[in-house]
Design a protein around this motif. Structure first.
Motif, PDB file in Angstrom:
ATOM      1  N   ILE A 545       0.739  -1.071  -0.101  1.00 44.29           N
ATOM      2  CA  ILE A 545      -0.036  -0.168  -0.154  1.00 44.29           C
ATOM      3  C   ILE A 545       1.006   1.276  -0.030  1.00 44.29           C
ATOM      4  CG2 ILE A 545      -1.760   1.452   1.388  1.00 44.29           C
ATOM      5  CD1 ILE A 545      -2.775  -1.230   2.473  1.00 44.29           C
ATOM      6  N   ASN A 546       0.514   2.145  -0.787  1.00 46.75           N
ATOM      7  CA  ASN A 546       1.295   3.444  -0.900  1.00 46.75           C
ATOM      8  C   ASN A 546       0.560   4.341   0.220  1.00 46.75           C
ATOM      9  OD1 ASN A 546       2.343   6.004  -1.301  1.00 46.75           O
ATOM     10  ND2 ASN A 546       2.446   5.623  -3.344  1.00 46.75           N
ATOM     11  N   LEU A 547       1.118   4.301   1.407  1.00 50.21           N
ATOM     12  CA  LEU A 547       0.670   5.068   2.619  1.00 50.21           C
ATOM     13  C   LEU A 547       0.292   6.695   2.117  1.00 50.21           C
ATOM     14  CD1 LEU A 547      -0.426   4.942   5.645  1.00 50.21           C
ATOM     15  CD2 LEU A 547       1.920   5.473   6.195  1.00 50.21           C
ATOM     16  N   ASP A 573       6.527   8.997  -1.582  1.00 50.47           N
ATOM     17  CA  ASP A 573       5.675   7.821  -1.487  1.00 50.47           C
ATOM     18  C   ASP A 573       6.329   6.925  -0.514  1.00 50.47           C
ATOM     19  OD1 ASP A 573       3.952   8.451  -3.583  1.00 50.47           O
ATOM     20  OD2 ASP A 573       5.088   7.140  -5.017  1.00 50.47           O
ATOM     21  N   ALA A 574       5.445   6.321   0.495  1.00 51.85           N
ATOM     22  CA  ALA A 574       5.793   5.438   1.501  1.00 51.85           C
ATOM     23  C   ALA A 574       4.894   3.916   1.506  1.00 51.85           C
ATOM     24  CB  ALA A 574       5.514   5.947   2.778  1.00 51.85           C
ATOM     25  N   MET A 575       5.854   3.102   1.112  1.00 55.18           N
ATOM     26  CA  MET A 575       5.178   1.723   0.806  1.00 55.18           C
ATOM     27  C   MET A 575       5.432   1.026   1.990  1.00 55.18           C
ATOM     28  SD  MET A 575       4.304   2.184  -2.168  1.00 55.18           S
ATOM     29  CE  MET A 575       3.599   0.805  -2.372  1.00 55.18           C
ATOM     30  N   ILE A 576       4.095   0.477   2.367  1.00 56.50           N
ATOM     31  CA  ILE A 576       3.987  -0.415   3.641  1.00 56.50           C
ATOM     32  C   ILE A 576       3.323  -1.544   3.080  1.00 56.50           C
ATOM     33  CG2 ILE A 576       4.066   1.233   5.101  1.00 56.50           C
ATOM     34  CD1 ILE A 576       0.904   1.346   5.314  1.00 56.50           C
ATOM     35  N   LYS A 577       3.079  -2.585   4.164  1.00 56.04           N
ATOM     36  CA  LYS A 577       2.388  -3.969   3.870  1.00 56.04           C
ATOM     37  C   LYS A 577       0.804  -3.946   4.967  1.00 56.04           C
ATOM     38  CE  LYS A 577       2.815  -8.858   3.355  1.00 56.04           C
ATOM     39  NZ  LYS A 577       3.596  -9.813   3.310  1.00 56.04           N
ATOM     40  N   ALA A 578      -0.112  -3.828   4.334  1.00 57.89           N
ATOM     41  CA  ALA A 578      -1.238  -3.989   5.235  1.00 57.89           C
ATOM     42  C   ALA A 578      -2.411  -4.295   4.649  1.00 57.89           C
ATOM     43  CB  ALA A 578      -1.535  -2.392   6.050  1.00 57.89           C
ATOM     44  N   GLN A 582      -8.684  -2.123   6.299  1.00 59.02           N
ATOM     45  CA  GLN A 582      -8.643  -1.799   7.672  1.00 59.02           C
ATOM     46  C   GLN A 582      -7.818  -0.645   8.086  1.00 59.02           C
ATOM     47  OE1 GLN A 582      -8.211  -5.270  10.530  1.00 59.02           O
ATOM     48  NE2 GLN A 582      -8.395  -6.616   8.796  1.00 59.02           N
ATOM     49  N   LEU A 583      -6.905  -0.427   7.213  1.00 61.22           N
ATOM     50  CA  LEU A 583      -5.643   0.600   7.570  1.00 61.22           C
ATOM     51  C   LEU A 583      -6.629   2.021   7.283  1.00 61.22           C
ATOM     52  CD1 LEU A 583      -3.205   1.591   8.519  1.00 61.22           C
ATOM     53  CD2 LEU A 583      -2.348   1.550   5.951  1.00 61.22           C
ATOM     54  N   ASN A 694       5.628  -0.397  -6.222  1.00 62.79           N
ATOM     55  CA  ASN A 694       5.773   1.077  -6.539  1.00 62.79           C
ATOM     56  C   ASN A 694       5.577   1.048  -8.012  1.00 62.79           C
ATOM     57  OD1 ASN A 694       6.532   3.720  -6.460  1.00 62.79           O
ATOM     58  ND2 ASN A 694       8.648   3.291  -6.340  1.00 62.79           N
ATOM     59  N   GLN A 695       4.285   0.949  -8.566  1.00 58.82           N
ATOM     60  CA  GLN A 695       3.869   1.086  -9.891  1.00 58.82           C
ATOM     61  C   GLN A 695       2.950   2.451  -9.841  1.00 58.82           C
ATOM     62  OE1 GLN A 695       4.619  -0.916 -12.030  1.00 58.82           O
ATOM     63  NE2 GLN A 695       5.687  -2.316 -10.644  1.00 58.82           N
TER      64      GLN A 695
END
Length: 711
Positions: A545-547, A573-578, A582-583, A694-695
């Motif tokens: 997910i791009n936060l 851009d800040a890429m996280i896994k979630a 829910q986020l 990161n697309q």
């Protein structure tokens, strides 16, 4: 006058036993044992004075002195028979054994007295010296046998009342036995035994005095001071040590030959330095005081009253005041204090402040589980005296005390709270009303009460956790009844979405209605899934997910309500896994809470920062703010809502729980009247995941975001 050691020895015995006899005769003559002890003390004093008189003036003669000694021995044996009569209510000692010992003692004393009287008046030697020595040895053995029978046959719970008197009498007869046995073996009484005999008898008088004074069968209106006994015992020890020193120095000088004088000086110097070291050692003095208190004195506390008082306090099932505060008051009350604080183990094993009474705690009160104080308590069950620590930190091995305690004014005692063998918490007791001298008894009682109250604190915490789980279960069961209605709403909205394109009259209105309805469908579908599986942690739903993009969407989504949030700057851009849904729900809840707490003319600012493998989202508002107490006790506590019946109080709790599942954290700083700042930290995704995710993203416009209040 005291040039001879025997004169000094027996003079001391005459004085001490005379004082003992006066003490008993003037204060304690209620029991038969006390009267018999008074008689024995007086006869011992007369006997010792007779020996002094014989040494100084040659009068009275040997026969008279021998008769007095027989009477003195007979008085001690009489005391033992009184103990047999008054003390052994269980009658475990058979009548035959008692009669045999009594008959032997009576016959022996009568025979020896008869011989002594005849020899005194007729000056005719009836018995030789060896016969008299054998008679004295027999009397000593009878006395020792009686002591052994009394001790062995007395009930264990009654031995405390006869302990000291049995030790004293056994010592008297035991010393006489060894002295007369040595005399029988070598043909004369050794000067060392004879000269020390008076000192030995004199040193036994405190045992008899303490036994009489502390007897429960009569009132006690006199109590020896522990300090007095300590200094008196130290003085007696020092005197005996100096006598030994003089005797040793004499023999060193005699046996040293040409080096005798130098060896004597060396011996004196080393011995005096050793004595001074012993007397000035605080550790030895403390141990001696504990020994005196444990063995010669009554306890400081009425333990029955203390235990009943604690039981009454803890048996109160109400929460007014809360249990941690009551525990503080109980521990503080043991040492005449009314202030304290308590820390209990919390999340990640850190110790969190649960309550404080009459103490001003600092702003940061958490105690880390890896702190030196916690490791110290895990190794040993000590109570740290902060006054003693400040005066001499070396006594605690330069232990580092956490700031949460050192910055708390008026702190005094740090008490560890153990659950089994594990450190469950810490208690800090404030300064007492007046100066309190602590000893082994204070510390033992504090440790016992601390363990007992810790068990209750742990049980209360477990009960709260169980109650919380039951509340969640109740919510889950209640939610099941909502599933049917939610499905109906979803079906209706779905039908509306399908049929709306066929009946559009106003294209702009219909498009807006479709977007709003579609958003409601998705939202309620997620709600149904969450209600069915509230604790589901399906990692398959986690994805890149791009936060930054998600935060921008949330900012646009909440623009319809004042104050509208805005994102500060142009963060990368800040890429996280979630889980995206829910986020989105979690962060949306935090933004909505900020809007609820901020007036329309206020400000809500979102900031994104990336550093050290983490991305941090700061949600700042200029709302009403929160107190430290509310943040620590209620903000993240489920079913604690400030919105009344309109809120269930689980939003903030669910937000924190989900962020922690992502290996992140939520921190809050707030000031009433100024505002709040929620800091959400989430780890960045791994490099390979970031490359995949990161697309190029489709630009998000306001029209693409579902509108809840479409016109």
């Amino acid at each position: 006058m005291f040039s001879n050691m025997d004169v000094l020895s027996y003079s001391l015995a005459a004085i001490t036993f005379g004082l003992l006899g006066v003490l008993i005769a003037t204060r304690y003559l209620r029991r038969g044992v006390d009267r018999a002890l008074a008689l024995a003390a007086v006869m011992t004093s007369v006997w010792a004075f007779t020996l002094v008189s014989q040494s100084l003036w040659g009068h009275p003669g040997f026969n008279f002195r021998y008769l007095v000694e027989l009477v003195r021995d007979g008085s001690w044996i009489y005391l033992l028979f009184v103990l047999l009569k008054d003390g052994l209510r269980e009658k475990q000692l058979t009548g035959n054994v008692k009669k045999i010992i009594g008959a032997c003692a009576a016959v022996l004393i009568f025979v020896l007295l008869s011989i002594g009287i005849i020899e005194h008046w007729t000056e005719f030697d009836i018995a030789s010296g060896k016969v008299k020595l054998l008679g004295q040895i027999a009397l000593s053995l009878i006395g020792l046998s009686l002591v052994e029978q009394i001790w062995r046959n007395s009930p264990s719970f009654g031995r405390s009342s006869i302990k000291y008197i049995c030790i004293g009498i056994a010592t008297i007869f035991g010393f006489d036995f060894f002295m007369y046995a040595d005399a029988l073996l070598f043909g004369h009484i050794a000067d060392s035994f004879w000269n020390a005999r008076g000192f030995v008898n004199a040193m036994l008088t405190p045992l008899f005095a303490v036994n009489v004074i502390n007897t429960r069968k009569q009132p006690i209106d006199f109590q020896l001071s522990r300090s007095a006994v300590f200094y008196a015992g130290t003085l007696v020890f020092a005197g005996g040590y100096l006598l030994f020193l003089a005797l040793g120095g004499y023999y060193v000088r005699v046996l040293g030959g040409d080096w005798g004088d130098a060896l004597q000086v060396l011996f004196f110097t080393i011995s005096l330095v050793f004595l001074a070291t012993l007397l000035l050692s605080r550790r030895i003095r403390s141990k001696l005081m504990v020994l005196i208190s444990q063995n010669f004195f009554d306890y400081k506390y009425d333990y029955r009253e203390e235990w009943l008082k604690m039981t009454r306090e803890l048996a109160d099932l109400s929460d007014d005041p809360p249990l941690p505060q009551r525990v503080i008051r109980i521990l503080a009350g043991l040492v005449e204090s009314n202030a304290g604080a308590i820390w209990l183990v919390g999340e990640k094993d850190a110790y969190v402040l649960k309550a404080a009474v009459n103490l001003s705690t600092p702003k940061y009160t958490m105690i880390d589980s890896d702190s030196e104080l916690v490791r110290f308590f895990r190794d040993r069950e000590w109570i740290v005296d902060l006054h003693e620590y400040q005066a001499d930190p070396v006594s605690y091995n330069l232990l580092e005390i956490p700031d949460a305690i050192t910055k708390t004014p008026d702190g005094w005692l740090i008490i560890p709270l153990y659950l089994g063998n594990e450190l469950y918490g810490l208690a800090l007791v404030g300064n007492p009303y007046a100066r309190v001298e602590l000893n082994w008894e204070n510390f033992d009682l504090i440790k016992v009460v601390a363990r007992q109250t810790c068990n209750l604190l742990a049980q209360a915490d477990a009960q709260n956790r169980l109650s919380r789980a039951m509340q969640f279960e109740a919510v889950s069961k209640a939610s099941a009844f909502l599933v049917h209605d939610l499905k109906t709403v979803i079906a209706q909205l779905s039908l509306l979405v399908k049929n709306a394109p066929k009946h559009r009259n106003n294209p702009e209105f219909i498009d807006d209605m479709i977007n709003t309805t579609d958003h409601a469908v998705r939202k309620m579908s997620n709600l149904v899934d969450h209600i069915r599986k509230p604790s589901s942690e399906d990692d398959a739903k986690l994805g890149p997910i791009n936060l930054t993009q998600l935060v921008k969407e949330l900012v646009i989504h909440h623009q319809h309500r004042a104050p509208a949030p805005h994102l500060e700057g142009s963060p990368p851009d800040a890429m996280i896994k979630a889980d995206a849904e829910q986020l989105r729900s979690v962060l949306g809840h935090l933004i909505q809470n900020a809007q609820d707490a901020t007036p329309p003319d206020g400000e809500i600012v979102l900031t994104l920062k990336i550093a050290k493998g983490n991305v941090a989202l700061f949600i700042q508002d200029t709302g009403c703010g929160m107190t430290e107490e509310f943040i620590s006790a209620q903000l993240f506590k489920p079913f604690e809502s400030t919105k009344g019946l309109t809120g269930m109080g689980i939003g903030a709790y669910q937000a924190r729980e989900y962020i922690q599942r992502l290996a992140g954290s939520i921190d809050v700083t707030s000031e009433p009247g100024i505002g709040s700042c929620f800091s959400v930290r989430i780890p960045l995704a791994s490099d390979n995941l970031a490359v995949i995710a990161n697309q190029p993203l489709t630009p998000v416009t306001e029209a693409d975001v579902p509108q809840e209040n479409a016109n």
